[in-house]
Design an enzyme around this catalytic site. Structure first.
Site, short mmCIF file in Angstrom:
data_model
loop_
_atom_site.label_atom_id
_atom_site.label_comp_id
_atom_site.label_asym_id
_atom_site.label_seq_id
_atom_site.Cartn_x
_atom_site.Cartn_y
_atom_site.Cartn_z
N ASP A 32 0.82 -1.19 0.00
CA ASP A 32 0.00 0.00 0.00
C ASP A 32 0.87 1.26 0.00
O ASP A 32 1.64 1.49 0.94
CB ASP A 32 -0.89 -0.05 1.25
CG ASP A 32 -1.92 1.05 1.24
OD1 ASP A 32 -2.56 1.25 0.20
OD2 ASP A 32 -2.09 1.72 2.28
N THR A 82 -3.25 5.63 -4.08
CA THR A 82 -2.15 6.42 -3.51
C THR A 82 -0.86 6.22 -4.30
O THR A 82 -0.12 7.17 -4.53
CB THR A 82 -1.92 6.05 -2.03
OG1 THR A 82 -1.69 4.66 -1.91
CG2 THR A 82 -3.12 6.42 -1.19
N THR A 83 -0.60 4.98 -4.72
CA THR A 83 0.62 4.74 -5.49
C THR A 83 0.53 5.47 -6.83
O THR A 83 1.48 6.14 -7.26
CB THR A 83 0.82 3.24 -5.73
OG1 THR A 83 0.55 2.54 -4.52
CG2 THR A 83 2.22 2.94 -6.18
N ASP A 124 -8.98 0.28 1.66
CA ASP A 124 -8.99 0.84 0.31
C ASP A 124 -10.32 0.51 -0.36
O ASP A 124 -10.96 1.35 -1.00
CB ASP A 124 -7.87 0.22 -0.55
CG ASP A 124 -6.50 0.76 -0.16
OD1 ASP A 124 -6.42 1.53 0.82
OD2 ASP A 124 -5.51 0.41 -0.84
P1 ADP Z 1 -2.86 2.31 -5.96
O1 ADP Z 1 -2.20 2.56 -4.65
O2 ADP Z 1 -2.58 3.41 -6.93
O3 ADP Z 1 -4.29 1.94 -5.86
P2 ADP Z 1 -2.48 -0.41 -6.74
O4 ADP Z 1 -1.29 -1.25 -6.46
O5 ADP Z 1 -3.73 -0.72 -6.03
O6 ADP Z 1 -2.06 1.07 -6.55
O7 ADP Z 1 -2.72 -0.51 -8.31
C1 ADP Z 1 -3.76 0.16 -8.95
C2 ADP Z 1 -3.63 -0.03 -10.43
O8 ADP Z 1 -3.79 -1.40 -10.77
C3 ADP Z 1 -4.73 0.72 -11.17
O9 ADP Z 1 -4.17 1.39 -12.28
C4 ADP Z 1 -5.66 -0.39 -11.63
O10 ADP Z 1 -6.36 -0.07 -12.80
C5 ADP Z 1 -4.70 -1.51 -11.86
N1 ADP Z 1 -5.34 -2.82 -11.87
C6 ADP Z 1 -6.19 -3.38 -10.99
N2 ADP Z 1 -6.58 -4.61 -11.38
C7 ADP Z 1 -5.94 -4.86 -12.53
C8 ADP Z 1 -5.89 -5.97 -13.44
N3 ADP Z 1 -6.57 -7.09 -13.23
N4 ADP Z 1 -5.09 -5.84 -14.52
C9 ADP Z 1 -4.38 -4.73 -14.73
N5 ADP Z 1 -4.38 -3.67 -13.93
C10 ADP Z 1 -5.15 -3.72 -12.85
MG MG Z 2 -5.20 0.29 -5.04
#
Ligand code: ADP
Ligand code: MG
Length: 554
Positions: free
Chosen positions: A61, A94-95, A386
Site C-alpha cells: 500500500d 495512492t501509489t 482501500d
Molecule cells: P494504488 O495505490 O494506486 O491503488 P495499486 O497497487 O492498487 O495502486 O494498483 C492500482 C492499479 O492497478 C490501477 O491502475 C488499476 O487499474 C490496476 N489494476 C487493478 N486490477 C488490474 C488488473 N486485473 N489488470 C491490470 N491492472 C489492474
Molecule cells: Mg489500489
C-alpha cells in the site's frame, strides 16, 4: 557602500537557489515515486519495512510505505502529502498519484534543461490537468446505486494484488454490504464500518456483523450474558454519586450519623438505577464508571450493563439502535432507549466482547477480518480499507472508469491532440504531461513482467480505434476490454491527477530553498532519531532510489 556581503541568515542556515534548488527538489520528489513504483498494480511487489525498534510491516500500500519510511527531505514530503491527500479523499490510488507526481517532475526537468521557464511549465501542467479531468469524465461509465455486481467489481479491483487476493470474492461481497448498510441521506462515512481483526483462522471465515461490537465485558458477573429484544440505554455520565466538589472533611461524631450519610449515598444510587429501570431498559452502556453498589442493583434487576464504553462506540450504538444519549439519568424516558434484537457477550479473538445485533437498520456495522498471522490480517485490513473507500466513492459519485491503464492511455492520446490547440511554449508542457501519464500503463506492464513498449503500442492502437475501455489485464498479459475485469471510481483518477499536478507545480515554482538547519546533514527538527536512521536527502533518498531500482529500468 563597500563590497562587504550583507549577511542576513544565521550561520547554520543553508540556502540553495536557482537551478540547483529546482533539481534538488525534483530529485527528492522523483525518489519518493521510485520507492513505490514497483508496488503498483495487481502484480506489484510488496515491501518489508522495519522500523528502528525492529517491528515489521509487510505491505503493498503506497501511503503505508511512505508513512513508515520516515522521510525527512521537505520536497520529498510534499510528494508524500500527495499520497495522504489521496488516502483522505478516496482511500485508494495512492501509489498511482505519487507515481504520476514523480513522472511530472522528471519530465519537467527535461523542459527546464531546454530553458523553458518554470512558470510556463506550471501553466501548461495546470491546463493539461484541467483538460485531463474532462477527458476521464468523458470515458466514465455510470453505475446505479443498487448495482451490487458493479460495486463488488470495484471492491475487488481495489483488493487485487494485496493480501486479500485469495478471498476477494467473499470479502468484496462483505465490503459492499457494509457500505450499503451505513449509507444514509447525508452520504457515506466509512468510519461507521468498524474493522476488527482476528488472528488465527482463514480469511474466508471473515464475516460482517450488522451491528456494533463493543470491546468490553459485562461490568458484573451476575448480569445476564444475553438479552433478547433488548431496549438499550446509552448514558454518558457516571452512575456514581458525585464526589463533593469542595475538599471538605465530614466529621461524624456518632455511628448513626455515618449510617445516615451512607444511606443517603445508597438512596441516590438506587434512584439512578430506578430511573433507568422504570424507563424500561434491559441493557445499559455507560461511557463513564458505574459504582459497585449500582452494579449490584442493576444485576439484581437482570440488566446487562457495560461501563467505560468508548465515545466512538457510543456513537455507533446510537446510530444503529436509534437510542438517544442520556446525560441526565433522572430524566430517562422510554423514548431515549434504542432497540436491538440481540445483545450478547461472546468471545472474539480470546476476549469477551458485547455484540449488539439484529437492529432494524444497521447504520453502523463491524467487519470481522480473520487471517493466519498478524502480518497477514494487517495487510488484509489495509486492502479492505482501500476497498471500503472506493465502494463509498462509487456510490457517492455513481461513476467508474475501467482499470489496467485504460484511462491513462486515453488521456495521453487525447492530451497530445489538445496540446496542438494550446500552442506556444505551454504546448510543450502539455505534451510532457501527456508523456508523463503513460507511466501508469508502462509501470503496470513492467510490474507484470511484460514488455512495456509492446503493451503501450497495443494499448494505443486499441484506443485509436475508440476502444476506450481497453486496458492491460495483468493476469493474462493481454490488452483487453477491462470493463468487466477491473473498474475503479472516477474519483480515484481525477483526484490523483489533481493532487499530483498541484504538488509538481508547487515544487517546480520553487527556486530558492532556505533551510534553518543543515539540509544534507540530516534532521533539523527531529529529536531522538537513532544514528542509523535515514539522514536528510543525501542518505535517505539514495537508499530509496535503490529500492525503486529493483523494479527494472524505466
Ligand atoms: P494504488 O495505490 O494506486 O491503488 P495499486 O497497487 O492498487 O495502486 O494498483 C492500482 C492499479 O492497478 C490501477 O491502475 C488499476 O487499474 C490496476 N489494476 C487493478 N486490477 C488490474 C488488473 N486485473 N489488470 C491490470 N491492472 C489492474
Ligand atoms: Mg489500489
Amino acid at each position: 557602500m563597500g563590497n562587504q556581503p550583507l549577511i542576513v541568515l544565521s550561520e547554520e542556515s543553508q540556502r540553495t537557489s536557482g537551478k540547483d534548488a529546482q533539481s534538488m527538489n525534483i530529485t527528492a520528489g522523483t525518489a519518493v515515486a521510485e520507492a513505490v513504483r514497483t508496488t503498483l498494480g495487481p502484480k506489484g511487489m510488496d515491501k518489508m519495512l522495519v522500523d528502528s525498534t525492529g517491528s515489521v510491516v509487510v505491505t503493498n500500500d503506497g501511503v503505508t510505505i511512505l508513512d513508515e519510511m520516515d522521510i525527512e527531505h521537505p520536497a520529498a514530503n510534499m510528494v508524500v502529502e500527495v499520497a495522504q491527500t489521496q488516502e483522505d479523499e478516496v482511500g485508494d490510488g495512492t501509489t498511482t498519484a505519487v507515481v504520476i507526481a514523480g513522472e511530472l517532475l522528471s519530465k519537467a526537468e527535461d523542459l527546464l534543461d531546454q530553458d523553458i521557464h518554470a512558470t510556463i511549465l506550471a501553466q501548461g501542467y495546470r491546463q493539461a490537468a484541467e483538460e485531463a479531468k474532462n477527458i476521464v469524465e468523458g470515458i466514465a461509465i455510470e453505475v446505479e446505486e443498487d448495482d451490487t455486481e458493479a460495486l463488488e467489481s470495484v471492491a475487488r479491483t481495489a483488493m487485487t494484488g494485496k493480501g486479500a487476493e485469495n478471498a476477494k470474492d467473499h470479502l468484496s461481497e462483505l465490503v459492499v454490504r457494509a457500505i450499503q448498510s451505513v449509507a444514509d441521506e447525508e452520504g457515506i462515512d466509512t468510519d461507521n464500518v468498524q474493522v476488527e481483526t482476528v488472528v488465527g483462522s482463514s480469511i474466508d471465515e471473515s464475516d460482517l456483523v450488522e451491528g456494533v461490537i463493543v470491546d468490553k465485558e459485562r461490568v458484573h458477573d451476575n448480569m445476564p450474558k444475553f438479552k433478547e429484544d433488548a431496549d438499550i440505554a446509552l448514558v454518558d455520565t457516571a452512575i456514581e454519586v458525585p464526589e463533593t466538589e469542595l475538599d471538605t472533611e465530614v466529621n461524624v461524631s456518632d455511628p448513626e450519623q455515618l449510617q445516615q450519610f451512607l444511606d443517603q449515598e445508597e438512596k441516590q444510587l438506587r434512584e439512578m438505577v430506578d430511573a433507568i429501570v422504570d424507563a424500561g431498559a434491559d441493557v445499559v452502556f455507560c461511557q463513564k464508571g458505574i459504582d459497585d453498589m449500582a452494579q449490584h442493583y442493576l444485576a439484581e434487576e437482570g440488566i446487562l450493563a457495560v461501563r467505560r464504553a468508548k465515545k466512538s462506540d457510543m456513537k455507533a450504538l446510537a446510530r444503529s439502535t436509534g437510542a438517544r444519549v442520556i446525560s441526565n439519568i433522572e430524566d430517562t424516558t422510554a423514548d431515549d432507549l434504542g432497540f436491538a434484537g440481540s445483545v450478547s457477550e461472546k468471545e472474539l479473538a480470546g476476549d469477551e466482547k458485547i455484540f449488539v445485533e439484529d437492529v432494524d437498520e444497521a447504520r453502523a456495522v463491524t467487519l470481522i477480518l480473520r487471517g493466519g498471522t498478524e502480518h497477514v490480517v494487517d495487510e488484509v485490513e489495509r486492502a479492505i480499507q482501500d476497498s471500503l473507500g472506493v465502494v463509498a466513492a462509487t456510490l457517492e459519485d455513481g461513476k467508474v472508469v475501467p482499470g489496467g491503464g485504460a484511462p491513462e492511455t486515453e488521456l495521453s492520446l487525447q492530451l497530445r491532440d489538445f496540446a496542438d490547440s494550446v500552442g506556444g511554449r505551454e504546448q510543450l508542457a502539455v505534451e510532457s504531461f501527456a508523456d508523463a501519464i503513460d507511466v501508469i500503463p508502462r509501470t503496470l506492464a513492467e510490474n507484470a513482467g511484460l514488455d512495456p513498449i509492446d503493451s503501450l503500442v497495443e494499448l494505443r492502437s486499441e484506443h485509436d480505434s475508440d476502444n476506450t475501455s481497453f486496458g492491460l489485464d495483468a493476469n493474462t498479459g493481454e490488452v483487453a476490454d477491462m470493463e468487466g475485469e477491473a473498474v475503479e471510481p472516477l474519483r480515484v483518477k481525477t483526484q490523483a491527477i489533481e493532487s499530483a499536478t498541484e504538488a509538481a507545480v508547487m515544487l517546480l515554482r520553487i527556486d530558492d530553498v532556505i533551510a534553518a538547519g543543515d539540509l544534507k546533514g540530516g534532521s533539523g527538527d527531529d529529536d531522538d532519531e537513532p544514528a542509523g536512521g535515514p539522514g536528510g536527502m543525501g542518505g535517505g533518498m539514495g537508499g530509496m532510489g535503490g529500492m525503486g531500482g529493483m523494479g527494472g529500468a524505466m
